[in-house]
Design a protein around this motif. Structure first.
Motif, PDB file in Angstrom:
ATOM      1  N   ARG A   1       0.859  -1.306   0.039  1.00  9.05           N
ATOM      2  CA  ARG A   1      -0.070   0.110   0.015  1.00  9.05           C
ATOM      3  C   ARG A   1       0.856   1.123   0.028  1.00  9.05           C
ATOM      4  O   ARG A   1       1.741   1.411   0.845  1.00  9.05           O
ATOM      5  CB  ARG A   1      -0.840  -0.068   1.074  1.00  9.05           C
ATOM      6  N   HIS A   2       0.478   2.313  -0.785  1.00 12.30           N
ATOM      7  CA  HIS A   2       1.309   3.463  -0.982  1.00 12.30           C
ATOM      8  C   HIS A   2       0.596   4.513   0.188  1.00 12.30           C
ATOM      9  O   HIS A   2      -0.581   4.543   0.304  1.00 12.30           O
ATOM     10  CB  HIS A   2       1.251   3.960  -2.296  1.00 12.30           C
ATOM     11  N   THR A   3       1.553   5.344   0.709  1.00  8.66           N
ATOM     12  CA  THR A   3       0.899   6.368   1.678  1.00  8.66           C
ATOM     13  C   THR A   3       0.233   7.426   0.835  1.00  8.66           C
ATOM     14  O   THR A   3       1.134   7.957  -0.267  1.00  8.66           O
ATOM     15  CB  THR A   3       2.393   6.826   2.339  1.00  8.66           C
ATOM     16  N   PRO A   4      -0.575   7.715   1.287  1.00 12.29           N
ATOM     17  CA  PRO A   4      -1.220   8.882   0.389  1.00 12.29           C
ATOM     18  C   PRO A   4      -0.342  10.133   0.554  1.00 12.29           C
ATOM     19  O   PRO A   4       0.199  10.563   1.592  1.00 12.29           O
ATOM     20  CB  PRO A   4      -2.542   9.286   1.090  1.00 12.29           C
ATOM     21  N   LYS A   5      -0.283  11.046  -0.632  1.00 11.64           N
ATOM     22  CA  LYS A   5       0.459  12.099  -0.487  1.00 11.64           C
ATOM     23  C   LYS A   5      -0.652  13.288  -0.436  1.00 11.64           C
ATOM     24  O   LYS A   5      -1.666  13.203  -0.774  1.00 11.64           O
ATOM     25  CB  LYS A   5       1.249  12.342  -1.720  1.00 11.64           C
ATOM     26  N   VAL A  14      -7.596  13.777  -0.910  1.00 10.28           N
ATOM     27  CA  VAL A  14      -6.660  12.522  -0.281  1.00 10.28           C
ATOM     28  C   VAL A  14      -7.655  11.686   0.692  1.00 10.28           C
ATOM     29  O   VAL A  14      -7.473  10.470   0.612  1.00 10.28           O
ATOM     30  CB  VAL A  14      -5.403  13.166   0.270  1.00 10.28           C
ATOM     31  N   TRP A  15      -8.448  12.268   1.368  1.00  5.71           N
ATOM     32  CA  TRP A  15      -9.366  11.515   2.246  1.00  5.71           C
ATOM     33  C   TRP A  15      -9.960  10.488   1.521  1.00  5.71           C
ATOM     34  O   TRP A  15     -10.519   9.581   1.855  1.00  5.71           O
ATOM     35  CB  TRP A  15     -10.212  12.498   3.073  1.00  5.71           C
ATOM     36  N   GLY A  64      -5.203  -0.607  -2.213  1.00  8.76           N
ATOM     37  CA  GLY A  64      -3.853  -0.250  -2.847  1.00  8.76           C
ATOM     38  C   GLY A  64      -3.298  -1.454  -3.891  1.00  8.76           C
ATOM     39  O   GLY A  64      -2.667  -1.553  -4.462  1.00  8.76           O
ATOM     40  N   THR A  97      -9.322   9.163  -1.304  1.00 12.94           N
ATOM     41  CA  THR A  97      -8.373   8.096  -2.081  1.00 12.94           C
ATOM     42  C   THR A  97      -7.710   7.205  -0.904  1.00 12.94           C
ATOM     43  O   THR A  97      -7.059   6.212  -1.393  1.00 12.94           O
ATOM     44  CB  THR A  97      -7.491   8.726  -2.950  1.00 12.94           C
ATOM     45  N   SER A  98      -7.628   7.714   0.358  1.00 13.61           N
ATOM     46  CA  SER A  98      -6.929   6.896   1.536  1.00 13.61           C
ATOM     47  C   SER A  98      -7.744   5.609   1.742  1.00 13.61           C
ATOM     48  O   SER A  98      -6.739   4.611   2.415  1.00 13.61           O
ATOM     49  CB  SER A  98      -6.657   7.876   2.501  1.00 13.61           C
ATOM     50  N   GLY A  99      -8.948   5.556   1.369  1.00 17.19           N
ATOM     51  CA  GLY A  99      -9.714   4.318   1.633  1.00 17.19           C
ATOM     52  C   GLY A  99      -9.470   3.196   0.676  1.00 17.19           C
ATOM     53  O   GLY A  99     -10.164   2.019   0.893  1.00 17.19           O
TER      54      GLY A  99
END
Length: 73
Positions: free
Chosen positions: A56-60, A65-66, A73, A68-70
């Protein structure tokens, strides 16, 4: 393979064949070892086999972003 010259002595055909067989075997072994090292150290053969893609990539920081963070990945 570079040519081999006999500089001293008169080797028999059997002695010369033995020396050439040993030199050829050593060259083939060195080439096989270099190929194995290239394959082992070169990473995955294709991007499909790359296990790092599964991580899983860390959201930038950025817009939405909130949301796509869910995503998986």
């Amino acid at each position: 393979m570079t040519p081999i010259q006999v500089l001293h002595g008169q080797p028999t055909p059997e002695e010369l064949a033995t020396v050439l067989a040993v030199v050829s075997a050593r060259a083939a072994a060195a080439q096989a070892a270099a190929e194995a090292a290239r394959r082992a150290g070169g990473g995955p053969a294709s991007a499909w086999n790359d296990r790092a893609r599964r991580m899983r990539h860390t959201p930038k920081p950025g817009l939405n972003v909130w949301r796509t963070s869910g995503w998986a990945g």
